[in-house]
Every structure is written in C-alpha cells, then in structure tokens.
Design an enzyme around this catalytic site. Structure first.
Site, short mmCIF file in Angstrom:
data_model
loop_
_atom_site.label_atom_id
_atom_site.label_comp_id
_atom_site.label_asym_id
_atom_site.label_seq_id
_atom_site.Cartn_x
_atom_site.Cartn_y
_atom_site.Cartn_z
N GLY A 89 37.64 35.27 43.50
CA GLY A 89 38.09 36.22 44.55
C GLY A 89 37.15 37.59 44.28
O GLY A 89 36.45 37.67 43.48
N GLN A 92 34.43 45.93 45.57
CA GLN A 92 33.41 45.41 44.84
C GLN A 92 31.99 45.47 45.39
O GLN A 92 30.97 45.37 44.89
CB GLN A 92 33.68 44.10 44.01
CG GLN A 92 34.83 44.17 43.27
CD GLN A 92 35.36 42.71 42.91
OE1 GLN A 92 36.12 41.93 43.37
NE2 GLN A 92 34.84 42.15 41.58
N CYS A 135 35.75 38.96 36.05
CA CYS A 135 35.58 39.57 36.99
C CYS A 135 34.24 39.79 37.54
O CYS A 135 33.24 40.07 36.47
CB CYS A 135 36.10 41.09 36.96
SG CYS A 135 35.93 42.15 38.48
N LEU A 136 33.75 39.64 38.62
CA LEU A 136 32.45 39.54 39.32
C LEU A 136 31.78 41.08 38.55
O LEU A 136 30.54 41.09 38.77
CB LEU A 136 32.21 39.14 40.51
CG LEU A 136 32.48 37.68 40.79
CD1 LEU A 136 32.31 37.44 42.50
CD2 LEU A 136 31.56 36.74 39.99
N HIS A 183 44.95 41.03 40.38
CA HIS A 183 43.70 41.24 39.85
C HIS A 183 42.97 41.98 41.18
O HIS A 183 42.55 43.05 40.93
CB HIS A 183 42.78 40.05 39.31
CG HIS A 183 41.33 40.64 39.18
ND1 HIS A 183 41.04 40.41 37.62
CD2 HIS A 183 40.51 40.87 39.58
CE1 HIS A 183 39.95 40.79 37.49
NE2 HIS A 183 39.36 40.97 38.71
N GLU A 184 42.76 41.30 42.38
CA GLU A 184 42.19 41.98 43.53
C GLU A 184 42.80 43.32 44.06
O GLU A 184 42.17 44.08 44.41
CB GLU A 184 41.98 40.87 44.51
CG GLU A 184 41.27 39.40 43.91
CD GLU A 184 39.94 39.84 43.34
OE1 GLU A 184 39.35 40.77 43.60
OE2 GLU A 184 39.53 38.82 42.62
N HIS A 192 41.83 45.99 42.31
CA HIS A 192 40.41 46.50 42.72
C HIS A 192 40.72 47.51 43.98
O HIS A 192 40.01 48.69 44.11
CB HIS A 192 39.48 45.49 43.21
CG HIS A 192 38.83 44.56 42.22
ND1 HIS A 192 38.00 45.60 41.21
CD2 HIS A 192 38.86 43.67 41.78
CE1 HIS A 192 37.41 44.50 40.35
NE2 HIS A 192 37.95 43.43 40.50
NI NI Z 1 37.59 41.41 39.59
#
Ligand code: NI
Length: 176
Positions: free
Chosen positions: A46, A51, A92-93, A134-135, A138
């Site tokens: 995701g 991000q 998480c990226l 989670h997204e 962000h």
């Molecule tokens: Ni993340």
C-alpha cells in the site's frame, strides 16, 4: 512512468493533512501509475500520496502476491463497523525494515472513488481492513509508529537511519 522518492520517518512532510481530490484528471491518473510503479518496486502492499510528498487523498494498494489486484482509493472515508480489535504486525515503506504490532478495529466500511471517479462502498476485514486504516492514517499525517512506545519510536528512527545509510552505500535511490 516514474519512480517517486518515498519520504522516510520522521520527515515532517509525513505530517501533512491531505486535501480531497477535486477531479480525477490526467495528472491524477499519471500520479496513480507512478505510485503503483513505486509501490511495486519497493515491494510494498500500500502507498498513500502523502508518502511521495503529494498531499491529496489518494491511496494505491495491492494485497495479492503477484501484483494482480491493483486497487485505487480516492477521497476515502473509513468507518469502524465493530468495537472488536485485532493486532497485526505492520510495516511501512516510510519506515523501512521496521515491523511492530498495532491494534485496530477488525471490520470497517470504506467509501471512496476508484480511478475512473466512480464512488463505491465496501465492507472490509482482514488485511484490507488493516491496510486501508494504515493508509488512511497517512492521509491524516499519522504513522503507525505513533501508536508505539517512545522506546520503540526511537528504535524505528534508528532503524530508518541505518537503512538509508546502507542503501546510499549500495547506490540505491535514497529516499528524499
Ligand atoms: Ni505506511
């Protein structure tokens, strides 16, 4: 298509609140393609526009093993359906190579637009419920490490620093 630099924790730009997308135009469609390319290249499931330093309400996701189920969520609204919570180990990226358990509602409803601008409603549980929450965080400037203890947040920061250094040495793209 282009790979986009992914912001790393604790970059303050990750705290920006995303604005709604007004129109799904060509610029947004190009961004969607670039975000998928970036997410797949980074082996993520995701990615929120936040991000990649674009502060609009846009999420891409693919929960399949083989990149066969790309999903787009524009202007998403996510509402918990039940009080029950479950714990999943999240990554998480923007916090590369750091994983910790986070507790979230098990079932949610999602209302969003797809990449064609069509609105849809969906009930989600399991991985989809975890990932969309989670997204969504962000888009609201929240990172999963915010739910952890100070000690674990410090560990996350140290880990990210180390990973970025390693990647720079290896000549990989250094996150902005
Ligand atoms: Ni993340």
């Amino acid at each position: 298509m282009a790979l986009l630099p992914i912001l790393s924790y604790p970059d303050p730009r990750l705290r920006t609140i995303a604005k709604p997308v007004e129109q799904v135009d060509d610029e947004i469609k190009t961004l969607i393609k670039d975000m998928f390319e970036t997410m797949y290249a980074a082996k993520g499931i995701g990615l929120a526009a936040t991000q990649v330093d674009r502060h609009i309400q846009l999420i891409v996701m693919d929960l399949s093993d083989d990149g066969s189920q790309p999903r787009v969520f524009i202007n998403p609204k996510v509402t918990p359906l039940v009080a029950d919570k479950n714990t999943y180990e999240e990554g998480c990226l923007s916090v590369p190579e750091f994983y910790e358990s986070v507790e979230r509602p098990t079932k949610v409803t999602i209302e969003a637009m797809d990449e064609d601008g069509n609105t849809f409603n969906e009930e989600a549980e399991g991985m989809l419920a975890v990932c969309i929450q989670h997204e969504m965080d962000h888009l609201n400037g929240v990172i999963f490490v915010d739910y952890l203890s100070r000690l674990k947040q410090t560990r996350a920061r140290d880990k990210v620093k180390k990973v970025i250094k390693q990647r720079a040495r290896q000549g990989d793209v250094v996150p902005a």
